[in-house]
Design a protein around this motif. Sequence first.
Motif, PDB file in Angstrom:
ATOM      1  N   ILE A  86     -11.329  -4.726  -1.071  1.00  0.00           N
ATOM      2  CA  ILE A  86     -10.398  -4.668  -2.194  1.00  0.00           C
ATOM      3  C   ILE A  86     -10.962  -3.825  -3.337  1.00  0.00           C
ATOM      4  CG2 ILE A  86      -9.231  -6.049  -3.959  1.00  0.00           C
ATOM      5  CD1 ILE A  86      -9.083  -8.324  -1.943  1.00  0.00           C
ATOM      6  N   GLY A  87     -12.282  -3.913  -3.571  1.00  0.00           N
ATOM      7  CA  GLY A  87     -12.894  -3.274  -4.734  1.00  0.00           C
ATOM      8  C   GLY A  87     -12.563  -1.804  -4.913  1.00  0.00           C
ATOM      9  N   PRO A  88     -12.842  -0.933  -3.927  1.00  0.00           N
ATOM     10  CA  PRO A  88     -12.554   0.494  -4.116  1.00  0.00           C
ATOM     11  C   PRO A  88     -11.081   0.784  -4.379  1.00  0.00           C
ATOM     12  CG  PRO A  88     -14.098   0.194  -2.320  1.00  0.00           C
ATOM     13  CD  PRO A  88     -13.615  -1.174  -2.695  1.00  0.00           C
ATOM     14  N   ALA A  89     -10.179   0.094  -3.665  1.00  0.00           N
ATOM     15  CA  ALA A  89      -8.745   0.300  -3.898  1.00  0.00           C
ATOM     16  C   ALA A  89      -8.361  -0.140  -5.303  1.00  0.00           C
ATOM     17  CB  ALA A  89      -7.937  -0.467  -2.854  1.00  0.00           C
ATOM     18  N   LEU A  90      -8.951  -1.243  -5.763  1.00  0.00           N
ATOM     19  CA  LEU A  90      -8.653  -1.731  -7.106  1.00  0.00           C
ATOM     20  C   LEU A  90      -9.223  -0.794  -8.165  1.00  0.00           C
ATOM     21  CD1 LEU A  90      -7.470  -3.854  -8.950  1.00  0.00           C
ATOM     22  CD2 LEU A  90      -9.506  -5.271  -8.580  1.00  0.00           C
ATOM     23  N   ILE A  91     -10.403  -0.255  -7.914  1.00  0.00           N
ATOM     24  CA  ILE A  91     -10.981   0.712  -8.854  1.00  0.00           C
ATOM     25  C   ILE A  91     -10.048   1.904  -9.027  1.00  0.00           C
ATOM     26  CG2 ILE A  91     -12.810   2.454  -9.089  1.00  0.00           C
ATOM     27  CD1 ILE A  91     -14.735   0.323  -7.918  1.00  0.00           C
ATOM     28  N   ARG A  92      -9.583   2.466  -7.920  1.00  0.00           N
ATOM     29  CA  ARG A  92      -8.684   3.623  -8.008  1.00  0.00           C
ATOM     30  C   ARG A  92      -7.408   3.264  -8.765  1.00  0.00           C
ATOM     31  NH1 ARG A  92     -10.700   4.229  -2.647  1.00  0.00           N
ATOM     32  NH2 ARG A  92      -8.913   3.106  -1.783  1.00  0.00           N
ATOM     33  N   HIS A  93      -6.878   2.095  -8.493  1.00  0.00           N
ATOM     34  CA  HIS A  93      -5.637   1.667  -9.146  1.00  0.00           C
ATOM     35  C   HIS A  93      -5.842   1.456 -10.642  1.00  0.00           C
ATOM     36  CE1 HIS A  93      -1.671  -0.255  -9.310  1.00  0.00           C
ATOM     37  NE2 HIS A  93      -2.226  -1.206 -10.053  1.00  0.00           N
ATOM     38  N   LEU A  94      -6.910   0.778 -11.020  1.00  0.00           N
ATOM     39  CA  LEU A  94      -7.157   0.523 -12.441  1.00  0.00           C
ATOM     40  C   LEU A  94      -7.451   1.808 -13.209  1.00  0.00           C
ATOM     41  CD1 LEU A  94      -9.318  -2.747 -12.296  1.00  0.00           C
ATOM     42  CD2 LEU A  94      -6.906  -2.525 -12.929  1.00  0.00           C
ATOM     43  N   LYS A  95      -8.206   2.697 -12.602  1.00  0.00           N
ATOM     44  CA  LYS A  95      -8.489   3.975 -13.263  1.00  0.00           C
ATOM     45  C   LYS A  95      -7.210   4.763 -13.496  1.00  0.00           C
ATOM     46  CE  LYS A  95     -12.018   6.492 -12.404  1.00  0.00           C
ATOM     47  NZ  LYS A  95     -13.000   7.362 -11.715  1.00  0.00           N
ATOM     48  N   ALA A  96      -6.303   4.712 -12.524  1.00  0.00           N
ATOM     49  CA  ALA A  96      -5.026   5.416 -12.667  1.00  0.00           C
ATOM     50  C   ALA A  96      -4.183   4.841 -13.798  1.00  0.00           C
ATOM     51  CB  ALA A  96      -4.248   5.352 -11.352  1.00  0.00           C
ATOM     52  N   HIS A  97      -4.469   3.591 -14.188  1.00  0.00           N
ATOM     53  CA  HIS A  97      -3.753   2.961 -15.294  1.00  0.00           C
ATOM     54  C   HIS A  97      -4.590   2.917 -16.565  1.00  0.00           C
ATOM     55  CE1 HIS A  97      -1.072   1.702 -12.047  1.00  0.00           C
ATOM     56  NE2 HIS A  97      -0.178   1.460 -12.980  1.00  0.00           N
ATOM     57  N   GLY A  98      -5.625   3.761 -16.639  1.00  0.00           N
ATOM     58  CA  GLY A  98      -6.356   3.964 -17.884  1.00  0.00           C
ATOM     59  C   GLY A  98      -7.518   3.031 -18.144  1.00  0.00           C
ATOM     60  N   ILE A 117      -2.877  -4.398   0.959  1.00  0.00           N
ATOM     61  CA  ILE A 117      -3.891  -4.045  -0.037  1.00  0.00           C
ATOM     62  C   ILE A 117      -3.279  -3.414  -1.286  1.00  0.00           C
ATOM     63  CG2 ILE A 117      -4.332  -1.864   1.169  1.00  0.00           C
ATOM     64  CD1 ILE A 117      -6.895  -3.942  -0.858  1.00  0.00           C
ATOM     65  N   ASP A 118      -2.236  -2.599  -1.135  1.00  0.00           N
ATOM     66  CA  ASP A 118      -1.618  -1.970  -2.303  1.00  0.00           C
ATOM     67  C   ASP A 118      -0.978  -3.020  -3.211  1.00  0.00           C
ATOM     68  OD1 ASP A 118      -2.402   0.467  -1.324  1.00  0.00           O
ATOM     69  OD2 ASP A 118      -0.428   1.023  -0.541  1.00  0.00           O
ATOM     70  N   ASP A 119      -0.366  -4.042  -2.615  1.00  0.00           N
ATOM     71  CA  ASP A 119       0.216  -5.122  -3.418  1.00  0.00           C
ATOM     72  C   ASP A 119      -0.877  -5.979  -4.053  1.00  0.00           C
ATOM     73  OD1 ASP A 119       2.899  -4.455  -2.853  1.00  0.00           O
ATOM     74  OD2 ASP A 119       2.776  -5.476  -0.922  1.00  0.00           O
ATOM     75  N   ALA A 120      -2.009  -6.120  -3.350  1.00  0.00           N
ATOM     76  CA  ALA A 120      -3.119  -6.905  -3.889  1.00  0.00           C
ATOM     77  C   ALA A 120      -3.661  -6.294  -5.177  1.00  0.00           C
ATOM     78  CB  ALA A 120      -4.231  -7.033  -2.850  1.00  0.00           C
ATOM     79  N   VAL A 121      -3.871  -4.984  -5.175  1.00  0.00           N
ATOM     80  CA  VAL A 121      -4.462  -4.364  -6.366  1.00  0.00           C
ATOM     81  C   VAL A 121      -3.482  -4.360  -7.533  1.00  0.00           C
ATOM     82  CG1 VAL A 121      -6.066  -2.996  -4.983  1.00  0.00           C
ATOM     83  CG2 VAL A 121      -3.878  -1.991  -5.638  1.00  0.00           C
ATOM     84  N   THR A 122      -2.192  -4.217  -7.241  1.00  0.00           N
ATOM     85  CA  THR A 122      -1.202  -4.313  -8.306  1.00  0.00           C
ATOM     86  C   THR A 122      -1.222  -5.711  -8.928  1.00  0.00           C
ATOM     87  OG1 THR A 122       0.219  -2.688  -7.221  1.00  0.00           O
ATOM     88  CG2 THR A 122       1.239  -4.079  -8.878  1.00  0.00           C
TER      89      THR A 122
END
Length: 325
Positions: A12-24, A226-231
Motif C-alpha cells: 500500500i505504501g508506494p501507491a499511497l505515496i504517489r496518491h498523496l504527492k499528487a494531492h500536494g 489498491i486504488d480505492d484503498a489509497v483514496t
Amino acid sequence: MRIFMTGATGFIGPALIRHLKAHGHEIVGLARSRQSAEALQAMGVRSLIGSLTDLDVLRRGAGESDGVIHLAYTFSPGELGRGRLLSAVLGGWPGAIVSRMMKAITATNDAATNAMAEVLSGSGRPLISAFATMGLAGPSGERAERAATERDKPNLQSPGYVRAVSEGLMHRWAERGVRTSIVRLAPAVHGKGDMGLIPQLSQAARKHGEVIFVGDGANCWSGLHIDDAVTLFRLVLEKGQPGGIYHGVGDAGCGYREIAEIMGRRLSLPVRSGSQADSNRQFKFIAPFVSTDNPVESILTQEQLGWRPVGPTLREDLLGPDYFR
C-alpha cells in the motif's frame, strides 16, 4: 501536509505515496534498510532509517510531521527485542509459548504506536493506523450472521484479534488530543504488486502441488482495490474524526472456494476440500484465516467521507493478468 509514514515500501505504501504527492502532501517514510531508503528516494521521498523498535526514530518522525499514517506491523520474533523474546520463550509452561509470543508481538507494536502518539498528544494532529476487518470475525469455520459494520467491536475469538486488540489503544489516544483514526482493511487488498494473503496462499499451493479450501469453502472474503484503498487513506487524513473507525471494503468479495478454484485454474493445480488439519499443514500460521468468514460492509464510511469504491472487484482482479504468474 507533511506526513510521516511507516510501511512506506510495502504494497500500500508506494501507491499511497504517489496518491498523496499528487494531492500536494509531502511524505517522510520509515525505511528499515538502505535498500528501502533508496526505493523511497527514487519516489522523491525523504527517509528515516529505523524499524518499529527504534522508538526515538519514530518519535522524531512523528514530531516533525503534521500527521502520521502507520501502515507497518511486525510479526517477526527477531524484532521483539531480546527481553520480550526470552520472556515469551522461557517465561512459563512450554505449551503457552504461542500465547506469550502473541502478547509480546502486541506489546512491541503498541510501543511503536505509543511513541508516535506521545509526541502528537494534545495537538489534534492525525494518527491513522491500519487494522484488519478479520479482527471482527468469529472463530475459524464459524459462519457470520451478518456483515460486520464500523460500529462492531473486535471479537476475542477471531484469528485476527492479536492485531485488533490494539484498537483500544487508538481510542485512548483520541481522548488525549490525538486525531486517531482506525482503518480496517478487507482480507484481500488487491491489485498489481499485491504482497498480502492471496500471494502467500498461491505460493503455498505451488509448494504443495494443490489448492485446498476448508469444508464447503463458503466462507466469505471481502475485497478492496489498491486504488480505492489509497483514496480512502487520503480522505481519512483530510476528514477523519477523532476516534473514527473506517472500513476499507470495496466489494462483497468471494467465497473462499471460488478463490481457490480460480487459483487452481490459473496455476494448473488440482483443487479439493480439506480439513483444518490439511490447511494447517499447507498454510502454517495463516491457516486460520483460510476458513474464516468475514463479510463486511462500508456504508457508514462511504456516507461520512464521501468515499466511493470504483476499482475492479476482487473476482475481476483474480481473473485478470496480475495474479498467479
